[in-house]
Design an enzyme around this catalytic site. Structure first.
Site, PDB file in Angstrom:
ATOM      1  N   ASP A  89      49.160  46.327  38.836  1.00  0.00           N
ATOM      2  CA  ASP A  89      47.835  45.787  39.149  1.00  0.00           C
ATOM      3  C   ASP A  89      46.825  46.931  39.030  1.00  0.00           C
ATOM      4  OD1 ASP A  89      49.331  43.546  39.790  1.00  0.00           O
ATOM      5  OD2 ASP A  89      48.316  43.186  41.707  1.00  0.00           O
ATOM      6  N   LYS A 151      42.788  39.477  38.162  1.00  0.00           N
ATOM      7  CA  LYS A 151      42.925  39.425  39.619  1.00  0.00           C
ATOM      8  C   LYS A 151      41.562  39.621  40.266  1.00  0.00           C
ATOM      9  CE  LYS A 151      45.187  42.141  43.325  1.00  0.00           C
ATOM     10  NZ  LYS A 151      46.186  43.207  43.606  1.00  0.00           N
ATOM     11  N   LYS A 180      45.153  35.832  39.507  1.00  0.00           N
ATOM     12  CA  LYS A 180      45.647  36.181  40.841  1.00  0.00           C
ATOM     13  C   LYS A 180      44.499  36.191  41.841  1.00  0.00           C
ATOM     14  CE  LYS A 180      48.083  39.822  43.443  1.00  0.00           C
ATOM     15  NZ  LYS A 180      48.914  41.043  43.351  1.00  0.00           N
TER      16      LYS A 180
END
Length: 220
Positions: A89, A151, A180
């Site tokens: 991430d 995300k 996400k």
């Protein structure tokens, strides 16, 4: 719906102790979450603690500000994977986006994608700091750079995921990428609403409480 498989069970606090990480891993084994998300220093420990399960090890790169150089982010990515990370991430260069330097934003993402090999890359856009137009642009850049997922948030800025942001991000990337939602789910109903809005992953420290139908405390 197996909501547990949407959850990245998360502990990214800077003062996290080994016993807290061990508790996170134990819960992940028990509930079968999609992944645990931990800081890079814990990746190797997490990998060992999850042997024999299908729970992935996720870690963060350029976290939480996104203001390190692309070379540093690429190195972080390679080292994390060597230590056992399955998913990365990464945080975008928010300042570059705000300055209109889209080429740098894209090349920064691409550097991590290329360093990741076949591992999953999620791009944290820090939506709470962006206009809707900037959210659309950076999602398009992440898609162009070959990332797997966008995300919403780090959980360390001014706000977490919102339904509006998840909806916009899903509309922007279509069905080709994951989305996400991070830092906004405090209950089962919250998590379900994010999934219905288009989220394929939910980043939260409250995964156990969510699955138990409880209202969780905290901000991530």
């Amino acid at each position: 719906m197996k909501l547990n498989k949407y959850i990245d069970h998360t502990l990214l606090k800077q003062d996290a102790k080994k016993k807290q990480i061990d508790s996170l891993l134990s819960e992940a084994r028990e509930y079968g979450f999609a992944s645990v998300c931990v800081n890079p220093t814990w990746v190797e420990h997490a990998k060992k603690g999850l042997e024999g399960t299908d729970v992935k090890v996720c870690t963060v790169v350029g976290f939480p500000l996104g203001a390190t150089t692309s070379a540093v982010k690429a190195f972080e990515t390679k080292e994390a994977i060597q230590n056992g990370a399955d998913e990365i991430d990464m945080v975008i260069n928010v300042g570059a986006l705000k300055s209109g330097n889209l080429a740098l934003v894209e090349s920064d993402i691409r550097a991590v994608v290329e360093a990741s090999g076949d591992k999953l890359v999620k791009v944290i856009i820090e939506a709470c700091l962006l206009t809707d137009q900037e959210k659309v642009v950076v999602c398009q850049l992440a898609q162009k750079a070959g990332a797997d997922c966008v995300k919403t948030s780090t959980g360390f800025s001014t706000g977490g995921a919102t339904i509006a942001d998840v909806t916009l991000m899903r509309e922007t990337v279509g069905s080709d990428m994951g989305v996400k939602a991070a830092g906004g789910a405090r209950s089962y109903a919250d998590a379900l609403a994010f999934v219905e809005a288009g989220a394929t992953r939910i980043g939260t420290s409250a995964g156990v409480a969510i699955l138990k139908g409880e209202l969780a405390d905290g901000d991530y």
